[in-house]
Design a protein around this motif. Structure first.
Motif, PDB file in Angstrom:
ATOM      1  N   LEU A 112       0.825  -1.203   0.000  1.00  0.00           N
ATOM      2  CA  LEU A 112       0.000   0.000   0.000  1.00  0.00           C
ATOM      3  C   LEU A 112       0.863   1.259   0.000  1.00  0.00           C
ATOM      4  O   LEU A 112       0.618   2.197  -0.772  1.00  0.00           O
ATOM      5  CB  LEU A 112      -0.939   0.002   1.212  1.00  0.00           C
ATOM      6  N   ILE A 113       1.873   1.302   0.841  1.00  0.00           N
ATOM      7  CA  ILE A 113       2.744   2.478   0.938  1.00  0.00           C
ATOM      8  C   ILE A 113       3.465   2.703  -0.384  1.00  0.00           C
ATOM      9  O   ILE A 113       3.532   3.844  -0.885  1.00  0.00           O
ATOM     10  CB  ILE A 113       3.744   2.310   2.098  1.00  0.00           C
ATOM     11  N   VAL A 114       3.995   1.652  -0.984  1.00  0.00           N
ATOM     12  CA  VAL A 114       4.729   1.787  -2.241  1.00  0.00           C
ATOM     13  C   VAL A 114       3.800   2.233  -3.364  1.00  0.00           C
ATOM     14  O   VAL A 114       4.138   3.124  -4.158  1.00  0.00           O
ATOM     15  CB  VAL A 114       5.447   0.461  -2.594  1.00  0.00           C
ATOM     16  N   SER A 115       2.617   1.651  -3.458  1.00  0.00           N
ATOM     17  CA  SER A 115       1.703   2.014  -4.542  1.00  0.00           C
ATOM     18  C   SER A 115       1.210   3.448  -4.405  1.00  0.00           C
ATOM     19  O   SER A 115       1.117   4.179  -5.396  1.00  0.00           O
ATOM     20  CB  SER A 115       0.531   1.039  -4.602  1.00  0.00           C
ATOM     21  N   VAL A 116       0.921   3.891  -3.198  1.00  0.00           N
ATOM     22  CA  VAL A 116       0.482   5.276  -3.001  1.00  0.00           C
ATOM     23  C   VAL A 116       1.624   6.239  -3.309  1.00  0.00           C
ATOM     24  O   VAL A 116       1.423   7.282  -3.941  1.00  0.00           O
ATOM     25  CB  VAL A 116      -0.059   5.480  -1.569  1.00  0.00           C
ATOM     26  N   SER A 117       2.835   5.901  -2.898  1.00  0.00           N
ATOM     27  CA  SER A 117       3.988   6.757  -3.179  1.00  0.00           C
ATOM     28  C   SER A 117       4.252   6.851  -4.680  1.00  0.00           C
ATOM     29  O   SER A 117       4.504   7.939  -5.208  1.00  0.00           O
ATOM     30  CB  SER A 117       5.237   6.233  -2.478  1.00  0.00           C
ATOM     31  N   LEU A 118       4.183   5.721  -5.378  1.00  0.00           N
ATOM     32  CA  LEU A 118       4.389   5.743  -6.828  1.00  0.00           C
ATOM     33  C   LEU A 118       3.309   6.560  -7.532  1.00  0.00           C
ATOM     34  O   LEU A 118       3.610   7.327  -8.459  1.00  0.00           O
ATOM     35  CB  LEU A 118       4.424   4.320  -7.377  1.00  0.00           C
TER      36      LEU A 118
ATOM     37  N   LEU B  56       1.630   9.054  -6.281  1.00  0.00           N
ATOM     38  CA  LEU B  56       1.887  10.454  -5.976  1.00  0.00           C
ATOM     39  C   LEU B  56       3.006  11.009  -6.851  1.00  0.00           C
ATOM     40  O   LEU B  56       2.867  12.087  -7.440  1.00  0.00           O
ATOM     41  CB  LEU B  56       2.246  10.616  -4.495  1.00  0.00           C
ATOM     42  N   TRP B  57       4.120  10.285  -6.965  1.00  0.00           N
ATOM     43  CA  TRP B  57       5.227  10.765  -7.788  1.00  0.00           C
ATOM     44  C   TRP B  57       4.851  10.812  -9.262  1.00  0.00           C
ATOM     45  O   TRP B  57       5.253  11.729  -9.988  1.00  0.00           O
ATOM     46  CB  TRP B  57       6.471   9.904  -7.577  1.00  0.00           C
ATOM     47  N   LEU B  58       4.060   9.875  -9.723  1.00  0.00           N
ATOM     48  CA  LEU B  58       3.598   9.892 -11.109  1.00  0.00           C
ATOM     49  C   LEU B  58       2.722  11.122 -11.358  1.00  0.00           C
ATOM     50  O   LEU B  58       2.876  11.804 -12.385  1.00  0.00           O
ATOM     51  CB  LEU B  58       2.834   8.615 -11.430  1.00  0.00           C
TER      52      LEU B  58
ATOM     53  N   ILE C  90       2.876  13.951  -9.718  1.00  0.00           N
ATOM     54  CA  ILE C  90       3.759  15.128  -9.677  1.00  0.00           C
ATOM     55  C   ILE C  90       4.478  15.300 -11.007  1.00  0.00           C
ATOM     56  O   ILE C  90       4.580  16.413 -11.542  1.00  0.00           O
ATOM     57  CB  ILE C  90       4.754  15.010  -8.503  1.00  0.00           C
ATOM     58  N   VAL C  91       4.972  14.206 -11.576  1.00  0.00           N
ATOM     59  CA  VAL C  91       5.693  14.281 -12.851  1.00  0.00           C
ATOM     60  C   VAL C  91       4.750  14.714 -13.971  1.00  0.00           C
ATOM     61  O   VAL C  91       5.087  15.580 -14.782  1.00  0.00           O
ATOM     62  CB  VAL C  91       6.361  12.925 -13.170  1.00  0.00           C
ATOM     63  N   VAL C  92       3.569  14.133 -14.029  1.00  0.00           N
ATOM     64  CA  VAL C  92       2.617  14.475 -15.093  1.00  0.00           C
ATOM     65  C   VAL C  92       2.210  15.941 -15.008  1.00  0.00           C
ATOM     66  O   VAL C  92       2.187  16.655 -16.017  1.00  0.00           O
ATOM     67  CB  VAL C  92       1.384  13.544 -15.021  1.00  0.00           C
ATOM     68  N   VAL C  93       1.921  16.422 -13.815  1.00  0.00           N
ATOM     69  CA  VAL C  93       1.518  17.828 -13.656  1.00  0.00           C
ATOM     70  C   VAL C  93       2.674  18.756 -13.984  1.00  0.00           C
ATOM     71  O   VAL C  93       2.498  19.784 -14.666  1.00  0.00           O
ATOM     72  CB  VAL C  93       0.987  18.080 -12.224  1.00  0.00           C
ATOM     73  N   SER C  94       3.877  18.429 -13.553  1.00  0.00           N
ATOM     74  CA  SER C  94       5.020  19.309 -13.845  1.00  0.00           C
ATOM     75  C   SER C  94       5.336  19.325 -15.337  1.00  0.00           C
ATOM     76  O   SER C  94       5.708  20.368 -15.884  1.00  0.00           O
ATOM     77  CB  SER C  94       6.247  18.892 -13.032  1.00  0.00           C
ATOM     78  N   VAL C  95       5.196  18.207 -16.029  1.00  0.00           N
ATOM     79  CA  VAL C  95       5.432  18.181 -17.482  1.00  0.00           C
ATOM     80  C   VAL C  95       4.373  19.018 -18.187  1.00  0.00           C
ATOM     81  O   VAL C  95       4.675  19.745 -19.142  1.00  0.00           O
ATOM     82  CB  VAL C  95       5.452  16.720 -18.000  1.00  0.00           C
ATOM     83  N   GLU C  96       3.138  18.950 -17.724  1.00  0.00           N
ATOM     84  CA  GLU C  96       2.083  19.751 -18.340  1.00  0.00           C
ATOM     85  C   GLU C  96       2.298  21.242 -18.097  1.00  0.00           C
ATOM     86  O   GLU C  96       2.024  22.065 -18.969  1.00  0.00           O
ATOM     87  CB  GLU C  96       0.714  19.329 -17.801  1.00  0.00           C
ATOM     88  N   LEU C  97       2.780  21.605 -16.935  1.00  0.00           N
ATOM     89  CA  LEU C  97       2.971  23.021 -16.605  1.00  0.00           C
ATOM     90  C   LEU C  97       4.251  23.580 -17.195  1.00  0.00           C
ATOM     91  O   LEU C  97       4.271  24.688 -17.754  1.00  0.00           O
ATOM     92  CB  LEU C  97       2.980  23.217 -15.088  1.00  0.00           C
ATOM     93  N   ILE C  98       5.347  22.859 -17.075  1.00  0.00           N
ATOM     94  CA  ILE C  98       6.653  23.359 -17.497  1.00  0.00           C
ATOM     95  C   ILE C  98       6.971  22.943 -18.920  1.00  0.00           C
ATOM     96  O   ILE C  98       7.582  23.677 -19.673  1.00  0.00           O
ATOM     97  CB  ILE C  98       7.745  22.860 -16.532  1.00  0.00           C
ATOM     98  N   GLY C  99       6.572  21.782 -19.300  1.00  0.00           N
ATOM     99  CA  GLY C  99       6.905  21.242 -20.607  1.00  0.00           C
ATOM    100  C   GLY C  99       7.976  20.185 -20.448  1.00  0.00           C
ATOM    101  O   GLY C  99       8.572  20.020 -19.381  1.00  0.00           O
ATOM    102  N   PRO C 100       8.252  19.453 -21.501  1.00  0.00           N
ATOM    103  CA  PRO C 100       9.285  18.419 -21.396  1.00  0.00           C
ATOM    104  C   PRO C 100      10.641  19.021 -21.055  1.00  0.00           C
ATOM    105  O   PRO C 100      11.058  20.031 -21.642  1.00  0.00           O
ATOM    106  CB  PRO C 100       9.296  17.763 -22.763  1.00  0.00           C
ATOM    107  N   VAL C 101      11.325  18.431 -20.108  1.00  0.00           N
ATOM    108  CA  VAL C 101      12.611  18.959 -19.648  1.00  0.00           C
ATOM    109  C   VAL C 101      13.724  18.576 -20.626  1.00  0.00           C
ATOM    110  O   VAL C 101      14.597  19.389 -20.936  1.00  0.00           O
ATOM    111  CB  VAL C 101      12.933  18.416 -18.224  1.00  0.00           C
TER     112      VAL C 101
END
Length: 87
Positions: free
Chosen positions: A62-68, A70-72, A74-85
């Motif tokens: 449960l902890i690993v799946s929730v953490s993954l 969350l990080w996924l 964060i990455v999707v939102v940051s790519v949408e806001l900033i663009g591909p790095v």
């Protein structure tokens, strides 16, 4: 005049305070409080629930799946806001 009023002032004595432990059970039952009735109903229903513990493997999964997730997110939102790095 104001000084004389302050000299004559006598505070009203308050009745002694009682803790919740000092309240008699008959007094508690006499109060028709919906909140108290709900608390008593919840206490009775929780007391009858058997306690089931999770296995350590299920907890870690449960902890690993929730953490993954969350990080996924964060990455999707940051790519949408900033663009591909690395584009």
């Amino acid at each position: 005049m104001l000084g004389k009023l302050r000299e004559d002032y006598q505070p009203i004595p308050l009745p002694p305070r009682r803790s919740h432990a000092a309240v008699d059970a008959s007094e508690v039952d006499a109060v028709p409080s919906p909140a108290l009735r709900l608390q008593q109903q919840i206490a009775r229903s929780v007391a009858t629930i058997p306690e089931e513990k999770w296995s350590p493997r299920a907890s870690v999964a449960l902890i690993v799946s929730v953490s993954l997730a969350l990080w996924l997110a964060i990455v999707v939102v940051s790519v949408e806001l900033i663009g591909p790095v690395f584009a």
